[in-house]
Motif scaffolding. Structure first.
Motif, PDB file in Angstrom:
ATOM      1  N   GLN A   1       0.838  -1.208   0.000  1.00  0.00           N
ATOM      2  CA  GLN A   1       0.000   0.000   0.000  1.00  0.00           C
ATOM      3  C   GLN A   1       0.870   1.254   0.000  1.00  0.00           C
ATOM      4  O   GLN A   1       0.620   2.205  -0.743  1.00  0.00           O
ATOM      5  N   GLY A   2       1.895   1.245   0.859  1.00  0.00           N
ATOM      6  CA  GLY A   2       2.780   2.398   0.935  1.00  0.00           C
ATOM      7  C   GLY A   2       3.483   2.643  -0.396  1.00  0.00           C
ATOM      8  O   GLY A   2       3.605   3.788  -0.858  1.00  0.00           O
ATOM      9  N   LEU A   3       3.929   1.554  -1.026  1.00  0.00           N
ATOM     10  CA  LEU A   3       4.612   1.687  -2.315  1.00  0.00           C
ATOM     11  C   LEU A   3       3.675   2.269  -3.371  1.00  0.00           C
ATOM     12  O   LEU A   3       4.075   3.111  -4.186  1.00  0.00           O
ATOM     13  N   THR A   4       2.416   1.814  -3.337  1.00  0.00           N
ATOM     14  CA  THR A   4       1.441   2.302  -4.323  1.00  0.00           C
ATOM     15  C   THR A   4       1.136   3.782  -4.101  1.00  0.00           C
ATOM     16  O   THR A   4       1.022   4.558  -5.060  1.00  0.00           O
ATOM     17  N   ILE A   5       1.017   4.156  -2.832  1.00  0.00           N
ATOM     18  CA  ILE A   5       0.743   5.569  -2.520  1.00  0.00           C
ATOM     19  C   ILE A   5       1.927   6.440  -2.952  1.00  0.00           C
ATOM     20  O   ILE A   5       1.756   7.511  -3.537  1.00  0.00           O
TER      21      ILE A   5
ATOM     22  N   GLY B   1       4.153 -17.070  10.407  1.00  0.00           N
ATOM     23  CA  GLY B   1       4.127 -16.082   9.334  1.00  0.00           C
ATOM     24  C   GLY B   1       2.837 -15.294   9.308  1.00  0.00           C
ATOM     25  O   GLY B   1       2.022 -15.348  10.233  1.00  0.00           O
ATOM     26  N   ALA B   2       2.668 -14.530   8.231  1.00  0.00           N
ATOM     27  CA  ALA B   2       1.470 -13.708   8.046  1.00  0.00           C
ATOM     28  C   ALA B   2       1.241 -13.546   6.550  1.00  0.00           C
ATOM     29  O   ALA B   2       2.122 -13.825   5.735  1.00  0.00           O
ATOM     30  N   LEU B   3       0.040 -13.094   6.202  1.00  0.00           N
ATOM     31  CA  LEU B   3      -0.299 -12.862   4.799  1.00  0.00           C
ATOM     32  C   LEU B   3      -0.597 -11.386   4.608  1.00  0.00           C
ATOM     33  O   LEU B   3      -1.555 -10.850   5.166  1.00  0.00           O
ATOM     34  N   LEU B   4       0.258 -10.730   3.840  1.00  0.00           N
ATOM     35  CA  LEU B   4       0.134  -9.295   3.615  1.00  0.00           C
ATOM     36  C   LEU B   4      -0.751  -9.026   2.400  1.00  0.00           C
ATOM     37  O   LEU B   4      -1.085  -9.937   1.634  1.00  0.00           O
ATOM     38  N   ARG B   5      -1.072  -7.750   2.213  1.00  0.00           N
ATOM     39  CA  ARG B   5      -1.743  -7.307   0.999  1.00  0.00           C
ATOM     40  C   ARG B   5      -0.948  -7.777  -0.230  1.00  0.00           C
ATOM     41  O   ARG B   5       0.287  -7.703  -0.237  1.00  0.00           O
ATOM     42  N   ASN B   6      -1.640  -8.254  -1.256  1.00  0.00           N
ATOM     43  CA  ASN B   6      -0.966  -8.647  -2.496  1.00  0.00           C
ATOM     44  C   ASN B   6      -0.057  -7.517  -2.978  1.00  0.00           C
ATOM     45  O   ASN B   6      -0.425  -6.346  -2.860  1.00  0.00           O
ATOM     46  N   ASP B   7       1.091  -7.865  -3.555  1.00  0.00           N
ATOM     47  CA  ASP B   7       2.012  -6.798  -3.964  1.00  0.00           C
ATOM     48  C   ASP B   7       1.407  -5.921  -5.058  1.00  0.00           C
ATOM     49  O   ASP B   7       1.789  -4.770  -5.218  1.00  0.00           O
ATOM     50  N   SER B   8       0.439  -6.448  -5.790  1.00  0.00           N
ATOM     51  CA  SER B   8      -0.233  -5.648  -6.829  1.00  0.00           C
ATOM     52  C   SER B   8      -1.269  -4.708  -6.230  1.00  0.00           C
ATOM     53  O   SER B   8      -1.792  -3.839  -6.918  1.00  0.00           O
TER      54      SER B   8
ATOM     55  N   TYR C   1       3.962 -21.365  -5.801  1.00  0.00           N
ATOM     56  CA  TYR C   1       3.436 -20.936  -7.091  1.00  0.00           C
ATOM     57  C   TYR C   1       4.505 -21.199  -8.142  1.00  0.00           C
ATOM     58  O   TYR C   1       5.684 -20.864  -7.945  1.00  0.00           O
ATOM     59  N   SER C   2       4.088 -21.790  -9.261  1.00  0.00           N
ATOM     60  CA  SER C   2       5.060 -22.148 -10.293  1.00  0.00           C
ATOM     61  C   SER C   2       4.437 -21.953 -11.674  1.00  0.00           C
ATOM     62  O   SER C   2       3.247 -21.654 -11.809  1.00  0.00           O
ATOM     63  N   THR C   3       5.285 -22.154 -12.680  1.00  0.00           N
ATOM     64  CA  THR C   3       4.779 -22.205 -14.047  1.00  0.00           C
ATOM     65  C   THR C   3       4.122 -23.564 -14.256  1.00  0.00           C
ATOM     66  O   THR C   3       4.290 -24.474 -13.434  1.00  0.00           O
ATOM     67  N   PRO C   4       3.368 -23.734 -15.356  1.00  0.00           N
ATOM     68  CA  PRO C   4       2.705 -25.032 -15.592  1.00  0.00           C
ATOM     69  C   PRO C   4       3.690 -26.203 -15.623  1.00  0.00           C
ATOM     70  O   PRO C   4       3.321 -27.340 -15.320  1.00  0.00           O
ATOM     71  N   ASP C   5       4.964 -25.922 -15.981  1.00  0.00           N
ATOM     72  CA  ASP C   5       5.931 -27.021 -15.997  1.00  0.00           C
ATOM     73  C   ASP C   5       6.774 -27.061 -14.716  1.00  0.00           C
ATOM     74  O   ASP C   5       7.806 -27.734 -14.669  1.00  0.00           O
ATOM     75  N   GLY C   6       6.325 -26.356 -13.683  1.00  0.00           N
ATOM     76  CA  GLY C   6       6.935 -26.546 -12.371  1.00  0.00           C
ATOM     77  C   GLY C   6       8.137 -25.673 -12.062  1.00  0.00           C
ATOM     78  O   GLY C   6       8.848 -25.933 -11.093  1.00  0.00           O
ATOM     79  N   ARG C   7       8.342 -24.628 -12.841  1.00  0.00           N
ATOM     80  CA  ARG C   7       9.445 -23.720 -12.509  1.00  0.00           C
ATOM     81  C   ARG C   7       8.929 -22.623 -11.587  1.00  0.00           C
ATOM     82  O   ARG C   7       7.890 -22.012 -11.850  1.00  0.00           O
ATOM     83  N   VAL C   8       9.662 -22.380 -10.509  1.00  0.00           N
ATOM     84  CA  VAL C   8       9.266 -21.362  -9.535  1.00  0.00           C
ATOM     85  C   VAL C   8       9.883 -20.039  -9.961  1.00  0.00           C
ATOM     86  O   VAL C   8      11.073 -19.807  -9.796  1.00  0.00           O
ATOM     87  N   THR C   9       9.062 -19.185 -10.567  1.00  0.00           N
ATOM     88  CA  THR C   9       9.558 -17.921 -11.127  1.00  0.00           C
ATOM     89  C   THR C   9       8.775 -16.739 -10.560  1.00  0.00           C
ATOM     90  O   THR C   9       7.682 -16.908 -10.011  1.00  0.00           O
ATOM     91  N   GLY C  10       9.326 -15.566 -10.724  1.00  0.00           N
ATOM     92  CA  GLY C  10       8.641 -14.356 -10.290  1.00  0.00           C
ATOM     93  C   GLY C  10       7.329 -14.151 -11.030  1.00  0.00           C
ATOM     94  O   GLY C  10       6.327 -13.745 -10.447  1.00  0.00           O
ATOM     95  N   ASP C  11       7.332 -14.468 -12.314  1.00  0.00           N
ATOM     96  CA  ASP C  11       6.109 -14.281 -13.107  1.00  0.00           C
ATOM     97  C   ASP C  11       4.982 -15.208 -12.656  1.00  0.00           C
ATOM     98  O   ASP C  11       3.800 -14.904 -12.860  1.00  0.00           O
ATOM     99  N   ALA C  12       5.353 -16.346 -12.075  1.00  0.00           N
ATOM    100  CA  ALA C  12       4.335 -17.309 -11.641  1.00  0.00           C
ATOM    101  C   ALA C  12       3.764 -16.955 -10.273  1.00  0.00           C
ATOM    102  O   ALA C  12       2.831 -17.606  -9.800  1.00  0.00           O
ATOM    103  N   ASN C  13       4.338 -15.939  -9.654  1.00  0.00           N
ATOM    104  CA  ASN C  13       3.942 -15.557  -8.299  1.00  0.00           C
ATOM    105  C   ASN C  13       2.828 -14.510  -8.371  1.00  0.00           C
ATOM    106  O   ASN C  13       3.059 -13.393  -8.813  1.00  0.00           O
ATOM    107  N   PRO C  14       1.602 -14.847  -7.957  1.00  0.00           N
ATOM    108  CA  PRO C  14       0.469 -13.931  -8.187  1.00  0.00           C
ATOM    109  C   PRO C  14       0.336 -12.817  -7.155  1.00  0.00           C
ATOM    110  O   PRO C  14      -0.505 -11.922  -7.329  1.00  0.00           O
ATOM    111  N   ASN C  15       1.122 -12.870  -6.079  1.00  0.00           N
ATOM    112  CA  ASN C  15       0.824 -11.941  -4.979  1.00  0.00           C
ATOM    113  C   ASN C  15       2.050 -11.406  -4.233  1.00  0.00           C
ATOM    114  O   ASN C  15       1.891 -10.658  -3.271  1.00  0.00           O
TER     115      ASN C  15
END
Lengths: 89, 231
Positions: A19-23, B100-107, B167-181
């Motif tokens: 959120q901070g980065l987006t702001i 651990g914890a689950l934060l807001r998606n990076d997007s 999270y991985s690609t369909p062929d099992g590679r763990v990449t940044g692009d395959a990471n949804p959050n």
């Protein structure tokens, strides 16, 4: 006594804050230059009765650790002020 | 086997779980109200996805204090199988049953889409039917699924074999692009040290029939079932 407490809950410095980065990006897009970092947290205001300031602070600290903040990802800071003496009946 | 499906105010995936367990898998299951305090009749319990208590304050922060959560802790301590999906995962973390914890998606966006998961640990009670490295296609549906743990906790999760899925690609590679959050190390699901508590952001219960777009979620539910039958 009645106290007014302000609780500031912020993401720990090591925790990524999308959120901070987006702001920050929004501010930059709007032409506000020089903003190096934005951290987005929560601001809670509580009004509570307590016999004295120390007791109020101890209870608020307990509330923050139990519910208001998640110690895995957040820090908190508490500020309180007495708003009025309870008048004896 | 009898499954308990926990229902908090705002839970929304409880009926999907019921359908997958009873209609698809022929199991016995009952909804468990958040005010209940005993789970001993069950062989396994599920904390479904949703927005318990409106996600107010933090996802799962209020639900963890529901009366039923003390029973969940006792159930887990006794070795019972506990599966937390999406909001259920968040509740298990708030309850400290998982680290651990689950934060807001990076997007900063709610992500609702099919993703691929690589099975990191095939000997857990929830993955025993899978092959190591097998890729499962299962949907996600969340705004706060960005897995975070401090470096020491991450290391202990990795060393203890507690990372269940990445999270991985369909062929099992763990990449940044395959990471949804934005999850650290693409972590999509973890188990506790004992292995009987699994938390995962993707929804296996929504991937149990080809009609719904895929049936890979059955690998996880059937694994849990296999564990119960073998016990």
């Amino acid at each position: 006594m009645t106290f007014r407490a302000e609780v500031f809950v912020t993401p720990k410095a090591v925790v990524n804050d999308p959120q901070g980065l987006t702001i920050r990006q929004g501010l930059r897009s709007l032409g506000f230059e020089g903003v190096q970092e934005v951290r987005a947290g929560k601001y809670l205001v509580l009004t509570l009765e307590s016999p004295d300031r120390d007791t109020a602070l101890a209870r608020l600290d307990d509330m923050a650790r139990t519910l208001l903040a998640n110690a895995v990802i957040e820090d908190y800071r508490i500020e309180i002020t007495a708003v009025r003496e309870t008048v004896a009946p | 086997m009898k499954w308990g499906i926990l229902v908090f105010p705002g839970t929304w995936s409880d009926r999907d779980c019921m359908h997958a367990l009873t209609t698809v898998l022929g199991q016995s299951a009952r909804y468990v109200d958040h005010r209940e305090t005993e789970l001993s009749e069950f062989d396994a319990v599920i904390l479904p996805g949703g927005f318990s208590y409106g996600d107010h304050l933090r996802c799962g922060a209020v639900a963890r204090f529901a009366p039923v959560m003390e029973a969940v802790t006792r159930f887990a301590d006794r070795g019972g199988l506990v599966l937390g999906i999406c909001n259920g995962f968040q509740i298990l973390q708030e309850a400290r049953l998982l680290p651990g914890a689950l934060l807001r998606n990076d997007s900063c966006e709610f992500r609702c889409e099919w993703v691929h998961l690589r099975v990191e640990r095939a000997e857990s009670p929830f993955t025993r039917e899978c092959r190591p490295g097998q890729v499962l296609r299962i949907p996600i549906s969340h705004g706060e699924g960005n897995f975070y743990a401090d470096p020491d906790t991450l290391q202990s999760l990795e060393q203890g074999g507690q990372v269940a899925f990445r999270y991985s690609t369909p062929d099992g590679r763990v990449t940044g692009d395959a990471n949804p959050n934005g999850s650290l190390r693409n972590i999509a699901g973890i188990v506790n040290a004992r292995g009987n508590v699994l938390g995962m952001m993707p929804h296996p219960e929504r991937a149990c029939e080809p009609l719904l777009g895929g049936a890979d979620g059955l690998w996880i539910l059937r694994s849990a079932l296999g564990t119960l039958v073998a016990a």
